[in-house]
Design a protein around this motif. Structure first.
Motif, mmCIF file in Angstrom:
data_model
loop_
_atom_site.group_PDB
_atom_site.id
_atom_site.type_symbol
_atom_site.label_atom_id
_atom_site.label_comp_id
_atom_site.label_asym_id
_atom_site.label_seq_id
_atom_site.Cartn_x
_atom_site.Cartn_y
_atom_site.Cartn_z
ATOM 1 N N MET A 1 28.753 42.525 26.418
ATOM 2 C CA MET A 1 30.016 41.826 26.124
ATOM 3 C C MET A 1 30.693 42.465 24.912
ATOM 4 O O MET A 1 30.019 42.762 23.938
ATOM 5 N N ASN A 2 31.979 42.641 24.979
ATOM 6 C CA ASN A 2 32.670 43.140 23.790
ATOM 7 C C ASN A 2 33.143 41.961 22.931
ATOM 8 O O ASN A 2 32.984 40.791 23.292
ATOM 9 N N GLU A 3 33.740 42.279 21.789
ATOM 10 C CA GLU A 3 34.110 41.239 20.813
ATOM 11 C C GLU A 3 35.136 40.247 21.397
ATOM 12 O O GLU A 3 35.036 39.034 21.190
ATOM 13 N N THR A 4 36.083 40.757 22.146
ATOM 14 C CA THR A 4 37.106 39.860 22.728
ATOM 15 C C THR A 4 36.455 38.857 23.675
ATOM 16 O O THR A 4 36.732 37.653 23.607
ATOM 17 N N LEU A 5 35.564 39.355 24.535
ATOM 18 C CA LEU A 5 34.903 38.444 25.489
ATOM 19 C C LEU A 5 34.008 37.443 24.763
ATOM 20 O O LEU A 5 33.915 36.278 25.153
ATOM 21 N N ARG A 6 33.377 37.908 23.686
ATOM 22 C CA ARG A 6 32.531 36.991 22.908
ATOM 23 C C ARG A 6 33.377 35.865 22.307
ATOM 24 O O ARG A 6 33.006 34.699 22.346
ATOM 25 N N ILE A 7 34.523 36.228 21.774
ATOM 26 C CA ILE A 7 35.399 35.212 21.155
ATOM 27 C C ILE A 7 35.896 34.224 22.214
ATOM 28 O O ILE A 7 35.904 33.016 22.002
ATOM 29 N N ILE A 8 36.269 34.744 23.376
ATOM 30 C CA ILE A 8 36.759 33.859 24.443
ATOM 31 C C ILE A 8 35.656 32.895 24.876
ATOM 32 O O ILE A 8 35.900 31.689 25.047
ATOM 33 N N SER A 9 34.432 33.386 25.012
ATOM 34 C CA SER A 9 33.385 32.473 25.496
ATOM 35 C C SER A 9 32.869 31.560 24.381
ATOM 36 O O SER A 9 32.382 30.465 24.654
ATOM 37 N N ARG A 10 33.021 31.979 23.137
ATOM 38 C CA ARG A 10 32.548 31.144 22.022
ATOM 39 C C ARG A 10 33.535 30.009 21.693
ATOM 40 O O ARG A 10 33.175 28.989 21.122
ATOM 41 N N ARG A 11 34.803 30.200 22.025
ATOM 42 C CA ARG A 11 35.841 29.248 21.622
ATOM 43 C C ARG A 11 35.566 27.840 22.144
ATOM 44 O O ARG A 11 35.239 27.643 23.298
ATOM 45 N N ARG A 12 35.658 26.869 21.285
ATOM 46 C CA ARG A 12 35.593 25.461 21.678
ATOM 47 C C ARG A 12 36.764 24.758 21.007
ATOM 48 O O ARG A 12 37.239 25.204 19.966
ATOM 49 N N SER A 13 37.192 23.651 21.563
ATOM 50 C CA SER A 13 38.248 22.878 20.911
ATOM 51 C C SER A 13 37.694 22.244 19.644
ATOM 52 O O SER A 13 36.631 21.629 19.688
ATOM 53 N N THR A 14 38.411 22.405 18.563
ATOM 54 C CA THR A 14 38.037 21.743 17.307
ATOM 55 C C THR A 14 38.728 20.384 17.291
ATOM 56 O O THR A 14 39.941 20.299 17.472
ATOM 57 N N LYS A 15 37.934 19.339 17.085
ATOM 58 C CA LYS A 15 38.519 17.987 17.041
ATOM 59 C C LYS A 15 38.164 17.299 15.731
ATOM 60 O O LYS A 15 38.048 16.075 15.662
ATOM 61 N N ASN A 16 37.988 18.114 14.704
ATOM 62 C CA ASN A 16 37.687 17.613 13.369
ATOM 63 C C ASN A 16 38.039 18.713 12.369
ATOM 64 O O ASN A 16 37.320 19.700 12.259
ATOM 65 N N PHE A 17 39.172 18.541 11.673
ATOM 66 C CA PHE A 17 39.665 19.603 10.793
ATOM 67 C C PHE A 17 39.526 19.232 9.325
ATOM 68 O O PHE A 17 39.591 18.047 8.966
ATOM 69 N N LEU A 18 39.401 20.261 8.481
ATOM 70 C CA LEU A 18 39.525 20.050 7.040
ATOM 71 C C LEU A 18 41.023 19.926 6.739
ATOM 72 O O LEU A 18 41.837 20.551 7.415
ATOM 73 N N PRO A 19 41.391 19.143 5.733
ATOM 74 C CA PRO A 19 42.824 18.899 5.528
ATOM 75 C C PRO A 19 43.601 20.044 4.881
ATOM 76 O O PRO A 19 44.820 20.099 4.983
ATOM 77 N N ASP A 20 42.892 20.970 4.229
ATOM 78 C CA ASP A 20 43.627 22.008 3.499
ATOM 79 C C ASP A 20 44.161 23.094 4.427
ATOM 80 O O ASP A 20 43.563 23.419 5.453
ATOM 81 N N LEU A 21 45.303 23.646 3.986
ATOM 82 C CA LEU A 21 45.957 24.683 4.793
ATOM 83 C C LEU A 21 45.124 25.959 4.813
ATOM 84 O O LEU A 21 44.615 26.379 3.770
ATOM 85 N N PRO A 22 45.010 26.605 5.964
ATOM 86 C CA PRO A 22 44.366 27.926 5.982
ATOM 87 C C PRO A 22 45.292 28.949 5.309
ATOM 88 O O PRO A 22 46.443 28.635 4.994
ATOM 89 N N ASP A 23 44.805 30.172 5.127
ATOM 90 C CA ASP A 23 45.657 31.246 4.579
ATOM 91 C C ASP A 23 46.940 31.366 5.376
ATOM 92 O O ASP A 23 46.893 31.348 6.614
ATOM 93 N N GLU A 24 48.031 31.584 4.650
ATOM 94 C CA GLU A 24 49.315 31.721 5.344
ATOM 95 C C GLU A 24 49.276 32.909 6.318
ATOM 96 O O GLU A 24 49.798 32.837 7.436
#
Ligand SMILES: Cc1cc2nc3c(=O)[nH]c(=O)nc-3n(C[C@H](O)[C@H](O)[C@H](O)COP(=O)(O)O)c2cc1C
Length: 186
Positions: A1-24
């Motif tokens: 598997m290459n990196e793109t395929l790994r990211i696609i299969s690893r992705r899950r919906s996040t339903k619990n976030f930290l409140p602070d803004l990520p890097d712009e």
């Protein structure tokens, strides 16, 4: 598997976030990934509305729940009446994908952009969740006011949105995909 395929299969919906803004820069990279998605006939008739103002996010949350509470379906009514439920799971960023409603296949154009953003977020180790509940805010009594505040032209419909932020809980468990049948004809 290459990196793109790994990211696609690893992705899950996040339903619990930290409140602070990520890097712009990371937020911009996510939106750019949405912009670079394919569009029917290359029309690129999408509008990306990036909401990072917490008052506006709360206004959207309330508007969505008001419409949900008024629906016939028990599932929506229950969610609409959950006092502490935040339809964006506390994400500090919501990217709303609107599109020119006169352009054919604009729904698919917007969905392609939304999915690109989910994958881009995962590649940057950000959490993301596709949120179609957002659409409710644009049917209800507050729709016109919200459109005006977000400067969404009347020719543009809202087709999808993605909540983005830092993951509060990393859902590491592997997803089992049991549906989505595949048939090859050779
Ligand atoms: C078209 C679409 C609409 C969705 N709308 C919502 C939503 O409004 N709220 C929500 O919590 N999740 C929403 N989701 C996310 C799904 O709940 C999630 O993708 C599904 O449970 C599978 O989990 P996974 O993304 O971790 O694979 C939506 C997903 C899609 C594709």
């Amino acid at each position: 598997m290459n990196e793109t395929l790994r990211i696609i299969s690893r992705r899950r919906s996040t339903k619990n976030f930290l409140p602070d803004l990520p890097d712009e820069a990371a937020v911009r990279a996510v939106v750019e990934a949405g912009r670079s998605a394919p569009s029917a006939m290359g029309r690129q008739a999408r509008l990306f509305v990036v909401v990072q103002n917490r008052h506006l996010l709360e206004e959207l949350n309330v508007a969505v729940k008001e419409v949900a509470a008024d629906r016939e379906e028990e599932f929506y009514r229950r969610i609409g009446n959950l006092k502490d439920y935040n339809v964006f799971y506390g994400a500090p960023v919501l990217v709303i994908v609107a599109g020119d409603r006169h352009k054919p296949m604009i729904e698919a154009d917007c969905a392609a952009a939304n999915q690109n953003m989910l994958i881009a977020a995962e590649s940057l180790d950000l959490g993301a969740c596709w949120i179609n509940f957002t659409l409710f805010a644009f049917y209800g009594p507050r729709a016109e006011e919200i459109r005006r505040k977000l400067s969404i032209p009347s020719d543009y419909n809202i087709y999808c949105s993605v909540a983005v932020g830092r993951k509060a809980i990393d859902r590491l468990e592997k997803k089992t995909v049991s549906g989505n049948e595949v048939r090859f004809f050779e």
